[in-house]
Design a protein around this motif. Sequence first.
Motif, short mmCIF file in Angstrom:
data_model
loop_
_atom_site.label_atom_id
_atom_site.label_comp_id
_atom_site.label_asym_id
_atom_site.label_seq_id
_atom_site.Cartn_x
_atom_site.Cartn_y
_atom_site.Cartn_z
N LYS A 11 102.21 24.13 37.15
CA LYS A 11 102.39 23.38 38.39
C LYS A 11 101.06 23.20 39.13
O LYS A 11 100.74 22.11 39.61
CB LYS A 11 103.39 24.12 39.28
CG LYS A 11 103.80 23.33 40.52
CD LYS A 11 104.86 24.10 41.31
CE LYS A 11 105.26 23.29 42.55
NZ LYS A 11 106.30 24.03 43.34
N LYS A 12 100.23 24.27 39.17
CA LYS A 12 98.94 24.19 39.85
C LYS A 12 97.98 23.26 39.11
O LYS A 12 97.20 22.54 39.74
CB LYS A 12 98.32 25.60 39.95
CG LYS A 12 98.97 26.47 41.01
CD LYS A 12 98.24 27.80 41.13
CE LYS A 12 98.83 28.66 42.24
NZ LYS A 12 98.13 29.97 42.35
N ARG A 13 98.03 23.28 37.77
CA ARG A 13 97.14 22.39 37.01
C ARG A 13 97.49 20.93 37.25
O ARG A 13 96.61 20.07 37.38
CB ARG A 13 97.24 22.72 35.51
CG ARG A 13 96.50 23.98 35.11
CD ARG A 13 96.35 24.07 33.60
NE ARG A 13 97.64 24.20 32.93
CZ ARG A 13 98.24 25.33 32.63
NH1 ARG A 13 97.64 26.50 32.93
NH2 ARG A 13 99.40 25.37 32.01
N VAL A 14 98.79 20.64 37.34
CA VAL A 14 99.23 19.26 37.59
C VAL A 14 98.81 18.82 39.00
O VAL A 14 98.30 17.70 39.20
CB VAL A 14 100.77 19.14 37.42
CG1 VAL A 14 101.25 17.79 37.93
CG2 VAL A 14 101.15 19.33 35.97
N LYS A 15 98.99 19.71 39.99
CA LYS A 15 98.59 19.39 41.36
C LYS A 15 97.08 19.16 41.46
O LYS A 15 96.62 18.25 42.16
CB LYS A 15 99.01 20.50 42.31
CG LYS A 15 100.50 20.48 42.66
CD LYS A 15 100.81 21.52 43.72
CE LYS A 15 102.29 21.44 44.15
NZ LYS A 15 102.60 22.44 45.20
N LEU A 16 96.30 20.01 40.74
CA LEU A 16 94.85 19.85 40.74
C LEU A 16 94.45 18.52 40.12
O LEU A 16 93.60 17.79 40.67
CB LEU A 16 94.20 21.01 39.98
CG LEU A 16 92.67 20.94 39.85
CD1 LEU A 16 92.01 20.98 41.22
CD2 LEU A 16 92.16 22.11 38.99
N ALA A 17 95.07 18.16 39.00
CA ALA A 17 94.75 16.89 38.33
C ALA A 17 95.12 15.70 39.22
O ALA A 17 94.34 14.74 39.33
CB ALA A 17 95.50 16.81 37.00
N GLN A 18 96.28 15.77 39.86
CA GLN A 18 96.70 14.67 40.73
C GLN A 18 95.79 14.56 41.97
O GLN A 18 95.42 13.46 42.38
CB GLN A 18 98.15 14.88 41.16
CG GLN A 18 99.14 14.69 40.02
CD GLN A 18 100.57 15.04 40.43
OE1 GLN A 18 100.80 15.72 41.43
NE2 GLN A 18 101.54 14.58 39.64
N GLY A 19 95.43 15.72 42.55
CA GLY A 19 94.55 15.71 43.71
C GLY A 19 93.16 15.16 43.36
O GLY A 19 92.57 14.38 44.12
N LEU A 20 92.65 15.57 42.18
CA LEU A 20 91.35 15.07 41.75
C LEU A 20 91.40 13.57 41.44
O LEU A 20 90.43 12.85 41.70
CB LEU A 20 90.89 15.83 40.50
CG LEU A 20 90.36 17.25 40.73
CD1 LEU A 20 90.10 17.94 39.41
CD2 LEU A 20 89.09 17.22 41.56
#
Length: 354
Positions: A11-20
Amino acid sequence: MAVMKVKFNQKKRVKLAQGLWLMNWFSVFAGIVVFAMGLFLKVELRKRSELMDNAESHFVPNSLILVGLLSCAFNGVAGKICYDSLDPSKFAKWKPLLKLYLLVCFFFNICIFLVALFCFLMRGSLDTTLGNGLKNGMKYYRDTDTPGRCFMKKTIDLLQIEFKCCGNNGFRDWFEIQWISNRYLDFSSKEVKDRIKSNVDGRYLVDGVPFSCCNPSSPRPCIQYQVSNNSAHYSYDYQTEELNLWNRGCREALLKYYSSMMSSMGVVVLLVWILEVSVMIGLRLLHTSLESISNPEDPECESEGWVLEKSFKETFKSTLENLKKIGKFNQVEAGAEGADGEEGTKTQAVTTVS
């Protein structure tokens, strides 16, 4: 010990990718703003290029234009990488290139920071450029019939009216040059002859200024001739008549105008630099968190991300050692080539003796 070590789950990796991804496209917009600022500054400098001594002043706008274009390109690619990181099959093609891409981004961020510094530090160079350019431009003010210089009178008049200034450092600069064309002088007049003879260079000098130096806020009609002669005008003292002529020199006015503009642009570029550094750090965390997944078949497993695998001190030492190894390797290669050359020379000598 790793620097900025962070634990991630799916979940955190997906949020990081979307935020970036969102930050990268915002950075693309910021790059367009920097490009537009550089273009605007270049146009403003071009308007008065005749009054500038050299082309060094265009270094800052050219740098802003280049940084803006590169920012759009790099962040567009980074946005694509972040988008593809959500799909392992698409992200696989980016993995071999990510380290090189992050290294390029690191040097690009250094360039952005330097451009921001140049925006603040170009004041001294611009001051000299404007001073010499205005001084030379004023000498050509009278050459309204000379091809290539006939526009100078209009340029300087518009400049003095727009920026409410007079001369280079002040209105007295006009006393030292002949700004009235010979075409409009009556050489049969004794006054004109005396003025020309009294000057070593044979110039017609007067204590007067062009009409564009007049301050429209003055309560009395503008006195632009015999400015320093109090007795030539009724109830007049040129030292106290502050509203008669513009007191500020055009160099000071232009320097203030361009300096404030470049300082504002420098602040914007610094903000863009902070944004770019944040994107680079986030991309590095995303890269390491995806590489450290222990079981690629289980995308929901936890992983760790970091900016530097070792501490700053250890990273610096290892970088120096790698550079030393590269230097020694080049020396060994050069020595081997020299030895091969000596052996070939010896063999050739032996063959010749035989």
